[in-house]
Design a protein around this motif. Sequence first.
Motif, short mmCIF file in Angstrom:
data_model
loop_
_atom_site.label_atom_id
_atom_site.label_comp_id
_atom_site.label_asym_id
_atom_site.label_seq_id
_atom_site.Cartn_x
_atom_site.Cartn_y
_atom_site.Cartn_z
N LYS A 182 13.63 7.44 0.88
CA LYS A 182 12.30 6.90 1.12
C LYS A 182 11.65 6.55 -0.22
CE LYS A 182 9.68 11.23 1.10
NZ LYS A 182 8.75 12.07 1.83
N ARG A 183 10.69 5.61 -0.14
CA ARG A 183 9.96 5.19 -1.34
C ARG A 183 8.56 4.76 -0.91
NH1 ARG A 183 12.32 0.69 -5.57
NH2 ARG A 183 10.93 1.20 -7.30
N LEU A 184 7.54 5.13 -1.68
CA LEU A 184 6.15 4.85 -1.33
C LEU A 184 5.78 3.41 -1.69
CD1 LEU A 184 3.64 6.24 -0.16
CD2 LEU A 184 2.97 6.82 -2.49
N TRP A 185 5.24 2.68 -0.71
CA TRP A 185 4.87 1.28 -0.86
C TRP A 185 3.35 1.13 -0.72
CZ3 TRP A 185 6.67 -3.19 -2.51
CH2 TRP A 185 6.06 -4.37 -2.11
N SER A 186 2.72 0.37 -1.60
CA SER A 186 1.29 0.10 -1.52
C SER A 186 1.07 -1.21 -0.76
CB SER A 186 0.69 -0.02 -2.93
OG SER A 186 -0.63 -0.49 -2.83
N TYR A 187 0.47 -1.11 0.42
CA TYR A 187 0.16 -2.30 1.21
C TYR A 187 -1.03 -3.06 0.62
CZ TYR A 187 3.35 -0.55 4.73
OH TYR A 187 4.48 -0.13 5.39
N THR A 188 -1.87 -2.36 -0.12
CA THR A 188 -3.03 -2.99 -0.74
C THR A 188 -2.62 -3.92 -1.87
OG1 THR A 188 -4.32 -1.01 -0.24
CG2 THR A 188 -5.25 -2.54 -1.83
N TYR A 189 -1.73 -3.43 -2.74
CA TYR A 189 -1.35 -4.19 -3.93
C TYR A 189 0.04 -4.83 -3.84
CZ TYR A 189 -5.33 -1.63 -5.73
OH TYR A 189 -6.58 -1.10 -5.90
N TYR B 267 -11.54 -0.33 -0.09
CA TYR B 267 -12.11 0.81 -0.78
C TYR B 267 -11.05 1.81 -1.21
CZ TYR B 267 -16.70 -0.80 0.60
OH TYR B 267 -17.84 -1.53 0.73
N SER B 268 -9.91 1.82 -0.55
CA SER B 268 -8.86 2.76 -0.90
C SER B 268 -7.51 2.07 -0.85
CB SER B 268 -8.87 3.96 0.05
OG SER B 268 -8.54 3.54 1.35
N ASN B 269 -6.55 2.66 -1.50
CA ASN B 269 -5.20 2.13 -1.53
C ASN B 269 -4.47 2.56 -0.26
OD1 ASN B 269 -2.77 1.08 -2.31
ND2 ASN B 269 -2.38 2.56 -3.94
N HIS B 270 -4.06 1.60 0.56
CA HIS B 270 -3.33 1.91 1.80
C HIS B 270 -1.85 1.91 1.47
CE1 HIS B 270 -6.84 1.67 4.37
NE2 HIS B 270 -7.22 0.66 3.63
N THR B 271 -1.20 3.06 1.72
CA THR B 271 0.20 3.22 1.38
C THR B 271 1.00 3.69 2.58
OG1 THR B 271 -0.17 5.49 0.65
CG2 THR B 271 -0.30 3.78 -1.04
N GLY B 272 2.30 3.53 2.48
CA GLY B 272 3.20 4.01 3.51
C GLY B 272 4.61 4.07 2.95
N TYR B 273 5.47 4.88 3.59
CA TYR B 273 6.83 5.02 3.11
C TYR B 273 7.73 3.96 3.73
CZ TYR B 273 5.94 9.39 0.70
OH TYR B 273 5.47 10.33 -0.18
N LYS B 274 8.62 3.43 2.91
CA LYS B 274 9.69 2.52 3.36
C LYS B 274 10.98 3.34 3.30
CE LYS B 274 7.34 -1.43 3.35
NZ LYS B 274 7.41 -2.54 4.22
N TYR B 275 11.84 3.17 4.29
CA TYR B 275 13.07 3.95 4.36
C TYR B 275 14.27 3.03 4.21
CZ TYR B 275 10.09 7.68 6.03
OH TYR B 275 9.11 8.64 6.12
#
Length: 76
Positions: free
Chosen positions: A58-65, A41-49
């Motif tokens: 750091k850079r934002l990574w989408s675990y969903t896509y 239902y939502s885009n799960h994201t997290g930062y990679k370092y």
Amino acid sequence: MKKKILSLGFSFLLTATSMHVLISSVSSPAYVSGISAAQPYSNHTGYKYQTINGKIYKRLWSYTYSRWEDPYWTLV
């Protein structure tokens, strides 16, 4: 009279059964060949370092896509 009651009971049973099948097919989750398919239902994201020349970025990574959401690395 008995025939009428039996006929009414049979038609009620038939209607209730068809309504149950209709309702259960509408309210059930998406199925692919009998296996339920998970739909986020939502885009799960997290930062990679990453450390470059002793500096942390750091850079934002989408675990969903499975793709980067930020176009560039950002200094922390």
